[in-house]
Write a protein that holds these residues in place. Sequence first.
Motif, PDB file in Angstrom:
ATOM      1  N   GLY A  10       0.787  -1.225   0.000  1.00  0.00           N
ATOM      2  CA  GLY A  10       0.000   0.000   0.000  1.00  0.00           C
ATOM      3  C   GLY A  10       0.812   1.265   0.000  1.00  0.00           C
ATOM      4  N   LEU A  11       1.984   1.251  -0.640  1.00  0.00           N
ATOM      5  CA  LEU A  11       2.804   2.467  -0.697  1.00  0.00           C
ATOM      6  C   LEU A  11       2.175   3.488  -1.641  1.00  0.00           C
ATOM      7  CD1 LEU A  11       6.470   1.114  -0.813  1.00  0.00           C
ATOM      8  CD2 LEU A  11       4.891   1.332   1.112  1.00  0.00           C
ATOM      9  N   THR A  12       2.379   4.762  -1.323  1.00  0.00           N
ATOM     10  CA  THR A  12       1.803   5.830  -2.144  1.00  0.00           C
ATOM     11  C   THR A  12       2.812   6.881  -2.566  1.00  0.00           C
ATOM     12  OG1 THR A  12       1.129   7.031  -0.137  1.00  0.00           O
ATOM     13  CG2 THR A  12      -0.507   5.554  -1.144  1.00  0.00           C
ATOM     14  N   SER A  13       4.101   6.690  -2.224  1.00  0.00           N
ATOM     15  CA  SER A  13       5.097   7.693  -2.616  1.00  0.00           C
ATOM     16  C   SER A  13       6.475   7.062  -2.759  1.00  0.00           C
ATOM     17  CB  SER A  13       5.172   8.816  -1.572  1.00  0.00           C
ATOM     18  OG  SER A  13       5.833   8.364  -0.400  1.00  0.00           O
ATOM     19  N   PRO A  14       7.355   7.659  -3.578  1.00  0.00           N
ATOM     20  CA  PRO A  14       8.724   7.165  -3.692  1.00  0.00           C
ATOM     21  C   PRO A  14       9.483   7.240  -2.371  1.00  0.00           C
ATOM     22  CG  PRO A  14       8.183   8.580  -5.553  1.00  0.00           C
ATOM     23  CD  PRO A  14       7.068   8.723  -4.568  1.00  0.00           C
ATOM     24  N   PHE A  19      12.370   4.367   1.978  1.00  0.00           N
ATOM     25  CA  PHE A  19      12.548   4.010   3.382  1.00  0.00           C
ATOM     26  C   PHE A  19      12.352   2.516   3.599  1.00  0.00           C
ATOM     27  CE2 PHE A  19      11.504   3.417   7.816  1.00  0.00           C
ATOM     28  CZ  PHE A  19      12.494   4.182   8.427  1.00  0.00           C
ATOM     29  N   CYS A  20      11.400   1.911   2.906  1.00  0.00           N
ATOM     30  CA  CYS A  20      11.203   0.466   3.018  1.00  0.00           C
ATOM     31  C   CYS A  20      12.455  -0.295   2.613  1.00  0.00           C
ATOM     32  CB  CYS A  20      10.022   0.026   2.153  1.00  0.00           C
ATOM     33  SG  CYS A  20       8.401   0.501   2.798  1.00  0.00           S
ATOM     34  N   VAL A  21      13.114   0.158   1.549  1.00  0.00           N
ATOM     35  CA  VAL A  21      14.356  -0.462   1.109  1.00  0.00           C
ATOM     36  C   VAL A  21      15.410  -0.332   2.200  1.00  0.00           C
ATOM     37  CG1 VAL A  21      16.247  -0.330  -0.548  1.00  0.00           C
ATOM     38  CG2 VAL A  21      13.883  -0.099  -1.336  1.00  0.00           C
ATOM     39  N   VAL A  40      -3.086   3.778  -6.316  1.00  0.00           N
ATOM     40  CA  VAL A  40      -2.132   4.668  -6.980  1.00  0.00           C
ATOM     41  C   VAL A  40      -2.370   4.678  -8.486  1.00  0.00           C
ATOM     42  CG1 VAL A  40      -0.310   4.449  -5.251  1.00  0.00           C
ATOM     43  CG2 VAL A  40      -0.412   2.817  -7.130  1.00  0.00           C
ATOM     44  N   SER A  41      -2.010   5.774  -9.103  1.00  0.00           N
ATOM     45  CA  SER A  41      -2.082   5.878 -10.550  1.00  0.00           C
ATOM     46  C   SER A  41      -0.895   5.164 -11.168  1.00  0.00           C
ATOM     47  CB  SER A  41      -2.070   7.356 -10.970  1.00  0.00           C
ATOM     48  OG  SER A  41      -0.822   7.945 -10.635  1.00  0.00           O
ATOM     49  N   LEU A  42      -0.979   4.926 -12.464  1.00  0.00           N
ATOM     50  CA  LEU A  42       0.146   4.303 -13.160  1.00  0.00           C
ATOM     51  C   LEU A  42       1.385   5.192 -13.096  1.00  0.00           C
ATOM     52  CD1 LEU A  42      -1.631   2.821 -16.308  1.00  0.00           C
ATOM     53  CD2 LEU A  42      -0.479   1.536 -14.494  1.00  0.00           C
ATOM     54  N   ALA A  43       1.192   6.491 -13.240  1.00  0.00           N
ATOM     55  CA  ALA A  43       2.330   7.420 -13.200  1.00  0.00           C
ATOM     56  C   ALA A  43       3.005   7.385 -11.834  1.00  0.00           C
ATOM     57  CB  ALA A  43       1.865   8.830 -13.540  1.00  0.00           C
ATOM     58  N   LYS A  44       2.206   7.402 -10.772  1.00  0.00           N
ATOM     59  CA  LYS A  44       2.787   7.366  -9.426  1.00  0.00           C
ATOM     60  C   LYS A  44       3.469   6.022  -9.171  1.00  0.00           C
ATOM     61  CE  LYS A  44       2.646  10.043  -6.730  1.00  0.00           C
ATOM     62  NZ  LYS A  44       3.630  11.067  -6.347  1.00  0.00           N
ATOM     63  N   ALA A  45       2.868   4.949  -9.642  1.00  0.00           N
ATOM     64  CA  ALA A  45       3.466   3.633  -9.467  1.00  0.00           C
ATOM     65  C   ALA A  45       4.843   3.575 -10.125  1.00  0.00           C
ATOM     66  CB  ALA A  45       2.557   2.565 -10.051  1.00  0.00           C
ATOM     67  N   ARG A  46       4.957   4.165 -11.296  1.00  0.00           N
ATOM     68  CA  ARG A  46       6.249   4.164 -11.998  1.00  0.00           C
ATOM     69  C   ARG A  46       7.291   4.970 -11.228  1.00  0.00           C
ATOM     70  NH1 ARG A  46       9.061   0.685 -14.742  1.00  0.00           N
ATOM     71  NH2 ARG A  46      10.596   1.664 -16.088  1.00  0.00           N
ATOM     72  N   GLU A  47       6.884   6.070 -10.634  1.00  0.00           N
ATOM     73  CA  GLU A  47       7.809   6.850  -9.808  1.00  0.00           C
ATOM     74  C   GLU A  47       8.332   6.008  -8.645  1.00  0.00           C
ATOM     75  OE1 GLU A  47       6.114  10.468  -8.403  1.00  0.00           O
ATOM     76  OE2 GLU A  47       5.418  11.112 -10.382  1.00  0.00           O
ATOM     77  N   THR A  49       8.436   2.551  -8.406  1.00  0.00           N
ATOM     78  CA  THR A  49       9.274   1.407  -8.801  1.00  0.00           C
ATOM     79  C   THR A  49      10.662   1.846  -9.255  1.00  0.00           C
ATOM     80  OG1 THR A  49       8.391   1.399 -11.065  1.00  0.00           O
ATOM     81  CG2 THR A  49       7.268   0.019  -9.427  1.00  0.00           C
ATOM     82  N   ARG A  50      10.791   3.062  -9.716  1.00  0.00           N
ATOM     83  CA  ARG A  50      12.098   3.548 -10.182  1.00  0.00           C
ATOM     84  C   ARG A  50      13.109   3.698  -9.051  1.00  0.00           C
ATOM     85  NH1 ARG A  50       9.712   8.010 -14.458  1.00  0.00           N
ATOM     86  NH2 ARG A  50       9.685   6.629 -16.295  1.00  0.00           N
ATOM     87  N   VAL A  51      12.654   3.815  -7.814  1.00  0.00           N
ATOM     88  CA  VAL A  51      13.600   3.970  -6.712  1.00  0.00           C
ATOM     89  C   VAL A  51      13.979   2.625  -6.098  1.00  0.00           C
ATOM     90  CG1 VAL A  51      12.585   6.224  -6.214  1.00  0.00           C
ATOM     91  CG2 VAL A  51      11.910   4.250  -4.834  1.00  0.00           C
ATOM     92  N   LEU A  52      13.395   1.546  -6.591  1.00  0.00           N
ATOM     93  CA  LEU A  52      13.662   0.234  -6.015  1.00  0.00           C
ATOM     94  C   LEU A  52      14.876  -0.423  -6.641  1.00  0.00           C
ATOM     95  CD1 LEU A  52      10.021  -1.201  -5.952  1.00  0.00           C
ATOM     96  CD2 LEU A  52      11.266  -0.142  -4.054  1.00  0.00           C
ATOM     97  N   PRO A  53      15.771  -0.991  -5.848  1.00  0.00           N
ATOM     98  CA  PRO A  53      16.870  -1.778  -6.409  1.00  0.00           C
ATOM     99  C   PRO A  53      16.339  -3.117  -6.905  1.00  0.00           C
ATOM    100  CG  PRO A  53      16.905  -1.905  -4.028  1.00  0.00           C
ATOM    101  CD  PRO A  53      15.818  -0.925  -4.379  1.00  0.00           C
TER     102      PRO A  53
END
Length: 224
Positions: A10-14, A19-21, A40-47, A49-53
């Motif tokens: 249920g994350l909603t922000s990068p 922080f989870c990482v 979440v929107s597709l655009a927010k979801a992409r933001e 996932t981009r910060v995830l290793p």
Amino acid sequence: MHSPRIKICGLTSPAEAAFCVEAGAHAVGLVFFPKSPRNVSLAKAREITRVLPPRVASVGVFVDATYDTLMATVEEAGLTAVQLHGNEPPELAEALHQQGLTVLKAFYVTAEPGLGSAMRYPSATALVEWGKGVLPGGNAMVWGEKTPSLPRSCPLVIAGGLCPQTVGYIVRRFQPDGVDVSSGVESEPGKKSFKKIQMFTQVVGQIQLPDPIKEPFTNAPTHL
């Protein structure tokens, strides 16, 4: 000896994802269900996932979505796994698995789809919750005292009613391959508490279980 894998859902922000990482999560969940306060929107979801290793799985949570919708969302949002939280048939789970995706399928102890259905989804991780409330998902409903027979032929994830104060007892009781938490680490619906996330991951990380685990959030080989 090992500790269960951890999914923060249920994350909603990068910023939450980052922080989870840092806190040691193995997977994060993004909800694609308009009725949820965590949608979440597709655009927010992409933001996000981009910060995830690469070592942290990105799991899209869906309710009775079609194969085409699922695959389109996976591609656009950059997901590595899907979580099916409705009445999706085994054929859909297998088709997604054949596309190289990790598949999680939700089952309930006291509602439908029940635990007896898990054997029909051999390629999916079984995500098991106690009961079903107003919305699909755990709805913060805690586990009862009667211990059910949980699926063990596939990876097992316990969800629903977990928080830093309850997860230790649940993990020791059921010895799952993974745990999944959402509202139990929030300051308000849809807003994660970094302090609660850190407490949750610390509690789980301190528990050592005796048996090798089946990786619940990735197709990679088990690493101990």
